[in-house]
Design a protein around this motif. Sequence first.
Motif, PDB file in Angstrom:
ATOM      1  N   ASN A 187      93.434  45.141   7.951  1.00  0.00           N
ATOM      2  CA  ASN A 187      93.527  45.375   9.392  1.00  0.00           C
ATOM      3  C   ASN A 187      94.556  46.466   9.689  1.00  0.00           C
ATOM      4  OD1 ASN A 187      94.108  44.932  12.317  1.00  0.00           O
ATOM      5  ND2 ASN A 187      92.789  43.158  12.010  1.00  0.00           N
TER       6      ASN A 187
ATOM      7  N   THR B 177      88.080  41.567  21.610  1.00  0.00           N
ATOM      8  CA  THR B 177      88.403  42.658  22.523  1.00  0.00           C
ATOM      9  C   THR B 177      87.907  43.987  21.956  1.00  0.00           C
ATOM     10  OG1 THR B 177      90.625  42.659  21.580  1.00  0.00           O
ATOM     11  CG2 THR B 177      90.320  41.465  23.637  1.00  0.00           C
TER      12      THR B 177
ATOM     13  N   TYR C 263      98.316  42.297  24.855  1.00  0.00           N
ATOM     14  CA  TYR C 263      97.987  41.068  24.104  1.00  0.00           C
ATOM     15  C   TYR C 263      96.486  40.994  23.793  1.00  0.00           C
ATOM     16  CZ  TYR C 263     102.732  39.747  25.153  1.00  0.00           C
ATOM     17  OH  TYR C 263     104.099  39.740  25.238  1.00  0.00           O
ATOM     18  N   LEU C 264      95.937  42.105  23.317  1.00  0.00           N
ATOM     19  CA  LEU C 264      94.521  42.147  22.945  1.00  0.00           C
ATOM     20  C   LEU C 264      94.419  41.982  21.433  1.00  0.00           C
ATOM     21  CD1 LEU C 264      93.520  45.179  25.221  1.00  0.00           C
ATOM     22  CD2 LEU C 264      93.404  42.736  25.751  1.00  0.00           C
ATOM     23  N   ARG C 265      93.277  41.523  20.972  1.00  0.00           N
ATOM     24  CA  ARG C 265      93.134  41.284  19.535  1.00  0.00           C
ATOM     25  C   ARG C 265      92.934  42.603  18.786  1.00  0.00           C
ATOM     26  NH1 ARG C 265      88.224  37.766  17.260  1.00  0.00           N
ATOM     27  NH2 ARG C 265      87.326  39.822  16.971  1.00  0.00           N
ATOM     28  N   LYS C 266      93.551  42.697  17.626  1.00  0.00           N
ATOM     29  CA  LYS C 266      93.397  43.900  16.808  1.00  0.00           C
ATOM     30  C   LYS C 266      92.271  43.641  15.815  1.00  0.00           C
ATOM     31  CE  LYS C 266      97.488  44.139  18.799  1.00  0.00           C
ATOM     32  NZ  LYS C 266      97.921  43.045  19.674  1.00  0.00           N
TER      33      LYS C 266
ATOM     34  N   MET D 132      93.849  37.851  31.509  1.00  0.00           N
ATOM     35  CA  MET D 132      93.669  37.592  30.081  1.00  0.00           C
ATOM     36  C   MET D 132      92.285  38.075  29.652  1.00  0.00           C
ATOM     37  SD  MET D 132      93.207  33.445  29.840  1.00  0.00           S
ATOM     38  CE  MET D 132      93.160  33.325  28.060  1.00  0.00           C
ATOM     39  N   PRO D 133      92.103  38.339  28.346  1.00  0.00           N
ATOM     40  CA  PRO D 133      90.821  38.887  27.913  1.00  0.00           C
ATOM     41  C   PRO D 133      89.644  37.955  28.224  1.00  0.00           C
ATOM     42  CG  PRO D 133      92.467  39.103  26.186  1.00  0.00           C
ATOM     43  CD  PRO D 133      93.071  38.235  27.244  1.00  0.00           C
ATOM     44  N   ILE D 134      88.563  38.552  28.706  1.00  0.00           N
ATOM     45  CA  ILE D 134      87.325  37.818  29.005  1.00  0.00           C
ATOM     46  C   ILE D 134      86.826  37.149  27.730  1.00  0.00           C
ATOM     47  CG2 ILE D 134      84.897  38.126  29.681  1.00  0.00           C
ATOM     48  CD1 ILE D 134      85.933  40.700  31.198  1.00  0.00           C
ATOM     49  N   CYS D 135      86.923  37.880  26.616  1.00  0.00           N
ATOM     50  CA  CYS D 135      86.448  37.396  25.318  1.00  0.00           C
ATOM     51  C   CYS D 135      87.536  37.654  24.285  1.00  0.00           C
ATOM     52  CB  CYS D 135      85.171  38.149  24.937  1.00  0.00           C
ATOM     53  SG  CYS D 135      84.534  37.707  23.300  1.00  0.00           S
ATOM     54  N   GLN D 136      87.621  36.765  23.293  1.00  0.00           N
ATOM     55  CA  GLN D 136      88.637  36.989  22.239  1.00  0.00           C
ATOM     56  C   GLN D 136      88.316  38.218  21.402  1.00  0.00           C
ATOM     57  OE1 GLN D 136      86.292  34.695  21.989  1.00  0.00           O
ATOM     58  NE2 GLN D 136      85.300  35.414  20.134  1.00  0.00           N
TER      59      GLN D 136
END
Lengths: 280, 176
Positions: free
Chosen positions: A119, A69, A105-108, A63-67
Amino acid sequence: MHEVNVKKIIDSVKQLCMSSNYYLPEDVMRLLVKDYKTEESPIGKKCLEQIIENARIAEKKNMPICQDTGITCVFVELGQDVRISGGNLDDAINEGIRQGYTEGYLRKSVVADPLNRKNTGDNTPGSIHIDIVPGNSLKIFVMPKGGGAENMSKISMLPPSAGVEGVKRFVLNTVKSAGPNPCPPIIVGVGIGGTFDSVGILAKKSLLRSLDSPNPDIYYANLERELLEEINDLGIGPQGLGGRITALAVLIRKHPCHITSIPVAVNIQCHAARHKEIVL
Amino acid sequence: MKEMKLTTPLTNESINQLKSGDSVLLNGIIYTARDAAHQRLITQNDRPFKLQGAVIYYTGPTPAKPGEIIGSCGPTTSYRMDEYSIPLIQEGLKGMIGKGPRSQYVIDAMKEYRAVYFAAPGGAGAFLSKFIKKCELAAYEDLGPEAIYKLEVTDFPVIVINDIYGNDFYNEVNPL
């Protein structure tokens, strides 16, 4: 002539987007663990412990280290004997980002227009820099860059009389005014020289260097050491809550410049100093 | 510096005891909102959640993978919300969670109207997601990652930066 199909580029960029966001580079992890031992402030130690635990959870759970991304910074070293087949290089990189951010599943985090701010929904376009180099290989670096640290970065056009002391003062002031905002302990990327437009790229590219390898120029290696010492004397500390470890490293990249100026750029990188690369 | 548990919604009584530097484990409902949601909150009259006693968490999480409650969910930098904070505090907002220092005018409003500001560990969104037990969309779906989510948290770890007495922990640690 080495031929590389865009399908390979798309897939590589997609994988790099995901892996760079899930797995903290080993050199960063090693420094965090080493600095955890030297941090004297109890609250600083606790913050470093959380940061290390966070990276381990991210790695274990993919999962991403930080929200955040990031905006996807992509640096390409394109060998002049490489032929790209099946499409356009820029489009392929952006397609890789699109697939990586969606399937991973990374933030856009990209808006299509800086003022109207809608966005784009797939994190494209990336911030892409392409250098043509000798040889027949294609090297792609992916660096997801979070907004918090990017917002604390600065550029100045210093006069030659400012000298190395002026450069040091600018770097220290930039780190000091950033304070807790960019998620310390930070990595301080410094570009010196070039022109107004290129010095920022120098600073950002400096962040690609391994933290295990010293600056090849002894003068700049010493300057990096001095700056790191002075930054860590500021007392900002992990998460800005006080302590010794404000920065993990200072990385300088330089370039020739005009007789009139010393362009200097400080590109701040958060402790989630994410980047991955591949050679095709 | 104390360590304590707090449950939302927050009341004047529950935040009176907080001092800058205290460690708090938050429990209950908190709402996410960052730049775009704040802009909409202050320009529209309808409230997607009750502001009285509420805690707003400055974050935009990554999407949840199948079977997960939420993705990575750490704090974003708070000063960007300063411009929008005073009307929300005046309306009854009692807590904000983010990272980094606030402007003096927000600190003054926290003192005047009784609200506190907490810092959560920045860049530790994978770690923090462990303390989030439920996540549902509350409003502004069209904002994508900037939508408002209703989160249920258990022992969510934060530090009091600004209390209702005008103190600022960042400034105590590193005076300007």
